[in-house]
Write an enzyme that holds these catalytic residues in place. Structure first.
Site, PDB file in Angstrom:
ATOM      1  N   LYS A 222      10.302 -35.475   9.813  1.00 22.77           N
ATOM      2  CA  LYS A 222       8.989 -35.102  10.333  1.00 22.77           C
ATOM      3  C   LYS A 222       8.785 -33.593  10.371  1.00 22.77           C
ATOM      4  O   LYS A 222       9.731 -32.811  10.319  1.00 22.77           O
ATOM      5  CB  LYS A 222       8.784 -35.705  11.725  1.00 22.77           C
ATOM      6  N   ARG A 260      15.084 -44.878  13.683  1.00 30.26           N
ATOM      7  CA  ARG A 260      14.163 -45.258  12.603  1.00 30.26           C
ATOM      8  C   ARG A 260      14.178 -44.136  11.572  1.00 30.26           C
ATOM      9  O   ARG A 260      13.732 -43.018  11.856  1.00 30.26           O
ATOM     10  CB  ARG A 260      12.759 -45.485  13.155  1.00 30.26           C
TER      11      ARG A 260
END
Length: 282
Positions: A222, A260
């Site tokens: 991210k 995740r």
């Protein structure tokens, strides 16, 4: 602690587990367009299974900042054929990454064993749908919606406010008939948070252990990691692996039980090393 699936199968969460990300979308930030055909999605799922994924999370709508929503029909067309194929050929439980009740129902009917909802079952009809389906549900915190969530998000106390939000959603779920043992929580790194908010969440991640539910964490590749790695000038997505692994190790040491991630094999290696030297990772 165990994650119990509808068919009676259980996932032992006494050690950290890996949820592999499978985006069957044309526009997801890290791999959009790479796996939006059934054949390429199947190959990637088989790779992740071989690399040690414990769950495969299939998503048909990008949730990157600024992403535009898609209709129920479009998401169904992307997700359901893939889940049907994977359920018949990959021996790993499948999760559906969606906030739409119609997609939840169809995905579970096609073979998904879990729902991962960035909107924490706040869409109209989502609570009732999830309750009727009887599968585990991951409740994530998000301020706003993907199109607008990064437009000056503000908190008085980001850690406490997210914990209060998750507690409220847990209570709503149990009132709707979803057993507490079927719930997981995710603080939602990057969803309506500034870089500083994300850093504060990382520092205080162990606070969420007080909810006594499995903690899911997703910050693989991210932009928050890109900014940290680049010292203010974000590095490209493809150069964020090492930062993602460092963050994963920190999260596991703070009590995260499901990571995740895009990079399954590398994260499995991190967990194996931690398991050798720390009881919390065994």
């Amino acid at each position: 602690m165990f994650l119990e699936y509808k068919d009676g199968a259980r996932l032992d969460l006494s050690r950290p587990r890996v949820m592999g990300i499978l985006n069957v979308t044309p526009d997801s930030f890290a791999d959009g367009g790479r796996y939006n055909r059934i054949d390429s999605a199947l190959r990637r799922a088989e790779e992740m299974a071989a690399e040690g994924a414990d769950i495969i999370d299939v998503g048909g709508e990008s949730t990157r900042p600024g992403a535009q929503p898609v209709s129920d029909n479009e998401e169904l067309e992307r997700v359901i054929p893939v889940i049907e194929k994977l359920a018949a050929s990959v021996d790993v439980p499948l999760s559906v990454d969606t906030c739409k009740p119609a997609v939840m129902a169809a995905a579970v009917g096609a073979g998904a064993a879990m729902i991962n909802d960035i909107n924490a079952l706040r869409a109209q009809g989502a609570l009732q749908t999830a309750s009727g389906l009887g599968v585990p549900v991951c409740l994530m915190h998000m301020r706003g919606e993907p199109r607008t969530m990064q437009q000056a998000p503000a908190y008085a106390d980001v850690v406490a406010e997210i914990k209060a939000f998750l507690e409220e959603r847990i209570n709503e779920c149990t009132r709707a008939g979803i057993p507490r043992r079927s719930l997981l929580v995710d603080p939602g790194f990057g969803f309506g948070k500034t870089l500083q908010h994300n850093v504060e969440l990382m520092k205080s991640l162990s606070v969420y252990k007080e909810l006594n539910l499995p903690l899911v964490v997703g910050f693989s590749r991210k932009s928050m990691l890109g900014s940290l790695l680049g010292g203010g000038r974000p590095v490209p997505v493809e150069q964020r692996l090492y930062g993602s692994l460092a963050a994963a190790a920190w999260a596991i040491l703070q009590g995260a039980q499901i990571m995740r991630v895009h990079d399954v094999a590398a994260t499995v290696d991190v967990i194996r090393v931690l398991a050798a030297v720390t009881p919390s990772a065994n």
